[in-house]
Design an enzyme around this catalytic site. Structure first.
Site, PDB file in Angstrom:
ATOM      1  N   HIS A  61      -5.010   1.039   7.963  1.00 41.02           N
ATOM      2  CA  HIS A  61      -3.708   0.370   7.814  1.00 41.02           C
ATOM      3  C   HIS A  61      -3.012   0.234   9.163  1.00 41.02           C
ATOM      4  CE1 HIS A  61      -0.164  -0.142   4.839  1.00 41.02           C
ATOM      5  NE2 HIS A  61       0.132  -0.734   5.971  1.00 41.02           N
ATOM      6  N   HIS A  63      -0.777  -2.603  11.701  1.00 42.24           N
ATOM      7  CA  HIS A  63      -0.142  -3.913  11.896  1.00 42.24           C
ATOM      8  C   HIS A  63      -0.293  -4.289  13.367  1.00 42.24           C
ATOM      9  CE1 HIS A  63       1.757  -4.071   7.897  1.00 42.24           C
ATOM     10  NE2 HIS A  63       1.855  -2.758   8.030  1.00 42.24           N
ATOM     11  N   ARG A  65       0.414  -7.474  14.566  1.00 43.73           N
ATOM     12  CA  ARG A  65       1.394  -8.535  14.910  1.00 43.73           C
ATOM     13  C   ARG A  65       0.743  -9.737  15.600  1.00 43.73           C
ATOM     14  NH1 ARG A  65       4.375  -5.876  11.465  1.00 43.73           N
ATOM     15  NH2 ARG A  65       5.506  -4.084  12.262  1.00 43.73           N
ATOM     16  N   ASP A 153       0.521  -6.317   2.063  1.00 46.33           N
ATOM     17  CA  ASP A 153       1.314  -5.193   2.587  1.00 46.33           C
ATOM     18  C   ASP A 153       2.517  -5.627   3.411  1.00 46.33           C
ATOM     19  OD1 ASP A 153       1.508  -2.193   3.050  1.00 46.33           O
ATOM     20  OD2 ASP A 153       1.649  -3.007   5.071  1.00 46.33           O
ATOM     21  N   HIS A 180       0.879  -2.509  -1.796  1.00 42.19           N
ATOM     22  CA  HIS A 180       2.142  -1.994  -1.264  1.00 42.19           C
ATOM     23  C   HIS A 180       3.052  -1.804  -2.480  1.00 42.19           C
ATOM     24  CE1 HIS A 180       5.785  -2.204   1.523  1.00 42.19           C
ATOM     25  NE2 HIS A 180       6.326  -2.485   0.357  1.00 42.19           N
ATOM     26  N   HIS A 232       0.099   3.728   1.784  1.00 44.03           N
ATOM     27  CA  HIS A 232       1.201   4.617   2.194  1.00 44.03           C
ATOM     28  C   HIS A 232       1.926   5.356   1.065  1.00 44.03           C
ATOM     29  CE1 HIS A 232       3.392   0.957   1.257  1.00 44.03           C
ATOM     30  NE2 HIS A 232       3.089   0.365   2.393  1.00 44.03           N
ATOM     31  N   ASN A 278       9.211   2.135   5.700  1.00 46.61           N
ATOM     32  CA  ASN A 278       9.097   1.735   4.297  1.00 46.61           C
ATOM     33  C   ASN A 278       7.680   2.023   3.792  1.00 46.61           C
ATOM     34  OD1 ASN A 278       9.818   0.663   1.852  1.00 46.61           O
ATOM     35  ND2 ASN A 278       9.384  -1.452   2.438  1.00 46.61           N
ATOM     36  N   ASP A 305      -0.417   3.268   9.307  1.00 49.32           N
ATOM     37  CA  ASP A 305       0.621   2.249   9.068  1.00 49.32           C
ATOM     38  C   ASP A 305       1.345   1.926  10.375  1.00 49.32           C
ATOM     39  OD1 ASP A 305       2.217   0.352   7.918  1.00 49.32           O
ATOM     40  OD2 ASP A 305       3.327   1.712   6.617  1.00 49.32           O
ATOM     41  N   HIS A 309       7.515  -2.366  16.655  1.00 47.04           N
ATOM     42  CA  HIS A 309       8.738  -3.177  16.682  1.00 47.04           C
ATOM     43  C   HIS A 309       9.371  -3.102  18.067  1.00 47.04           C
ATOM     44  CE1 HIS A 309       8.905  -4.302  12.501  1.00 47.04           C
ATOM     45  NE2 HIS A 309       8.747  -3.046  12.114  1.00 47.04           N
TER      46      HIS A 309
END
Lengths: 430, 312
Positions: A61, A63, A65, A153, A180, A232, A278, A305, A309
């Site tokens: 899992h 991300h 981007r 997700d 999710h 998650h 989250n 996860d 950011h």
């Protein structure tokens, strides 16, 4: 590159139920042999005495981007963060911009990974078009291009009928649908766990129920229609639901993340947006049950996860801040420090959650184990070395971690991907 | 920079963070300020040269005017900035706004914001004193202090007194500031409201939860009625405003159960006929307008304590 001998390390290979001093010989990107004393003429030697030699870690899992937000992360930077964290394989989630909801984007990820990545990147394609939760995405064509699972997700599939069809349809490809679990009507405008702490600091809460009712729904759907992997898991009740479902033979697997057994909602008390995630961090009782679930096998895997950011997304009012934290570079350290060193689990159990289990969930035949013939993905750890989490040193483009300044145990020294040393002495080697 | 006697922090963010001594200091100072307010010319030169800005992301009449009056009593300059709610989401970030205000030479920023923790974020990012004039449903410390000031004025102390706070506790910053302050000063606090407007785990703040206003009125020393917003109905938390009035509104019938010297409070603005009827709001037990006067005294005290003695 062609021949590499890792000598005298403590090899932990949960798939083979192995924990012992072994040599590992790598040839042409594959594990050639493994044994108490392996001869490797002409091989480059890594002295692993006192070190842990593990199958390369797999993150279910991540991300990345990419495409869409190169200011947060790219395949280039994300793969380097992964390598430094000991991950040789990462599975990137579909909520990019544009999302991975069609074969062209899957193809893009695979091509870009080939050009820029120093670890294996396996794309996860969307369940529904545009992650809208309404029409199924072209799962078959995405699978054909190399997608290893399906997930929206970041967003739930709110409609039970859509989820039902997705589970049914995905079952023909033999890969899991990753859910999710969040009821958006229950989470409303919440930004942290609902309870005494949210009441005390005056932030809108998300009830744990928001996750739990969807876990319950997906278990019921999976019982009839296919196979679901719950992403998650953060709440005690979710763990209990999944434990019971597994007992009854439902095809359900799940993951949790290091922050869910490391932190509680107390972490956001001073409005620390780096701890806004989250599903939201929960209570001590939830952490305890997560640990129990990891130990008894209810929770199959530990995933990061990893959710990069920018500062702009985080250094704002708590309600406005983006959810998520970067996890690739701290994941193993948190597992080792909080689960292994504190004797919650054995090393072999913990390693299984990041190697053999994810490989099994995604049916990756040549990964997650150190058997001869397998891909030569290996992670070497110094279990005694303590290190400071310094976000300024992250290879990730983002710094949003609640663990800055933490002292962790278990340092990744080498990351080897298909026989190529990409991290050496804890630093990028390529 | 002199440390002003008493207040530990450069900011006033909430009653949660204040010690009993600090609360008492503010209340005591407010009493002096109220005396000044009673003079023919209610003005002292204490904060000449100080510049205060009110930065409100939510509408307000009472609180902002109260701060303006307080600043003028102390001879400080005051500027009012009204931010449109949309600017919270797009446009300049809160931190940038704060930093811009700071370099204009402002000594104090009074901020109201729709989100909990926003003043804390502002305070962390500037050297000026930040006063929380209400953040989301976290705190409204000057309201909490003026409520307690009024209570003590009426009954000498709040220690051992029963305070019943009625209404939308979940979304009320006034309730939270009252609870923090009153519990520190030894009052018994009961929160009353429908379960859908009761925040989870509120008991851990040391209060008792009740869903029956009639059962709590009889021995109450203070009844603090909160405003209930129509928005709660739209969000499905209440079936109707009429039903709310019937179950939780304060009317003359209910007041018959109350003690003869009960004190009825309301932070305003009042929804007449919703949480409180006009008969009660304007009736003999109410101190609602005195609260407003006391608000000026309390805010004057806070500006004085945070800003006097500090270099401009």
């Amino acid at each position: 590159m062609t021949k590499l001998l890792i000598k005298g390390g403590r090899v932990i290979d949960p798939a083979a139920n192995l924990d012992g001093i072994r040599d590992v010989l790598i040839e042409n990107g594959k594990i050639k042999s493994i044994g108490p004393r392996v001869k490797g003429q002409g091989a480059r030697i890594i002295d692993a005495k006192g070190l842990l030699v593990l199958p390369g870690l797999i993150d279910l899992h991540t991300h990345l981007r990419d495409p869409g937000r190169p200011d947060k992360e790219t395949i280039y930077s994300g793969s380097r963060a992964a390598a430094l964290g000991g991950f040789t394989t990462i599975c990137c989630m579909a909520n990019t911009s544009p999302p991975i909801d069609n074969p062209a984007v899957v193809e893009y990820i695979i091509a870009k990974a080939k050009a820029e990545s120093i670890v294996n990147i396996l794309p996860i394609a969307a369940i529904t078009k545009g992650l809208k939760g309404e029409e199924m995405a072209e799962m078959g064509r995405c699978f054909g291009e190399g997608a290893v699972a399906f997930s929206d997700d970041g967003r739930p599939v709110m409609r039970a009928d859509v989820m039902r069809r997705a589970l049914e349809y995905a079952s023909q490809f033999g890969v899991p649908v990753i859910s999710h679990c969040e009821d958006l009507n229950l989470s409303m405008e919440g930004s942290m766990n609902e309870g005494a702490v949210s009441t005390e600091i005056g932030l809108p809460g998300i009830p744990a129920l928001s996750e739990e009712v969807m876990v319950a729904r997906d278990i019921l759907l999976a019982r009839e229609f296919g196979r679901v992997h719950v992403a998650h898991v953060s709440s005690a009740k979710s763990v209990k639901l999944i434990r019971q479902a597994k007992r009854e033979g439902v095809k359900v697997s799940c993951e949790t993340c290091p922050h869910y057994f490391t932190l509680t909602e107390e972490a956001v008390k001073e409005y620390d947006t780096n701890a806004k995630v989250n599903p939201p961090l929960k209570t001590k009782a939830d952490v305890k049950e997560i640990m129990r679930g990891l130990k008894d096998g209810t929770i199959d895997a530990i995933a990061t996860d990893h959710a990069p950011h920018t500062i702009e997304d985080k250094n704002v009012e708590f309600n406005l801040a983006a959810s998520g934290l970067v996890g690739l570079e701290t994941g193993f350290g948190l597992v080792y420090t909080n689960l292994v060193d504190k004797k919650i689990m054995t090393l072999k159990q913990a390693v299984a959650k990041m190697t053999a289990s994810p490989a099994r969930i995604l049916s990756l035949a040549n990964k997650g184990a150190l058997k001869p013939g397998a891909d030569a993905d290996v992670t070497i750890i110094d279990p005694k070395q303590e290190w400071l989490v310094d976000p300024a040193k992250f290879a990730s483009k983002s710094r949003n971690t609640p663990f800055a300044g933490w002292q962790l145990k278990g340092k990744v020294l080498y990351t080897i991907v298909a026989g190529r040393v990409v991290v050496k002495d804890g630093k990028l080697a390529v | 920079m002199n440390k002003v006697k008493g207040l530990k922090s450069k900011d006033l963010l909430g009653l949660k963070d204040l010690s009993v001594e600090e609360i008492k200091l503010i209340l005591e100072t407010a009493r002096s300020m109220k005396e000044i307010m009673a003079r023919p010319i209610p003005k002292v030169p204490t904060l000449i040269g100080k510049h205060i800005v009110t930065l409100f992301y939510e509408p307000s009449t009472r609180t902002r005017t109260s701060f303006n009056t307080a600043a003028k009593i102390l001879s400080a300059n005051i500027t009012n900035v009204q931010m449109s709610t949309s600017s919270v989401v797009k446009g300049e970030s809160l931190i940038d706004t704060i930093k811009n205000l700071e370099v204009m030479g402002l000594d104090c920023i009074v901020i109201r914001h729709s989100m909990g923790g926003a003043p804390h974020l502002a305070a962390k990012n500037c050297k000026a004193a930040v006063i929380n004039a209400g953040d989301g449903f976290n705190e409204h410390p000057t309201q909490g202090l003026l409520d307690i000031f009024t209570m003590i004025e009426k009954k000498k102390t709040v220690k051992g007194k029963k305070v019943v706070i009625v209404g939308d506790i979940a979304h009320s910053r006034v309730a939270r500031s009252n609870i923090w302050g009153l519990k520190k000063l030894g009052a018994e606090v009961v929160v009353v409201g429908p379960p859908t407007l009761m925040p989870k785990g509120i008991e851990e703040m040391g209060v008792r939860v009740s869903y029956k206003l009639d059962e709590e009125i009889g021995d109450a020393d203070f009844i603090n009625m909160l405003r209930v917003q129509r928005e709660r109905m739209e969000k499905g938390l209440l079936p109707s405003i009429e039903e709310y009035s019937e179950l939780y509104g304060l009317n003359s019938d209910r007041m018959k159960k109350a003690k003869k010297d009960v004190v009825v409070m309301h932070p305003g603005p009042i929804n007449r006929g919703v949480e409180i009827t006009s008969e009660v709001a304007d009736g003999p037990f109410n101190v609602i307008l005195e609260q407003v006067t006391n608000g000026v005294a309390v805010r004057t005290a806070i500006l004085f304590l945070l800003l006097s003695g500090k270099e401009s």
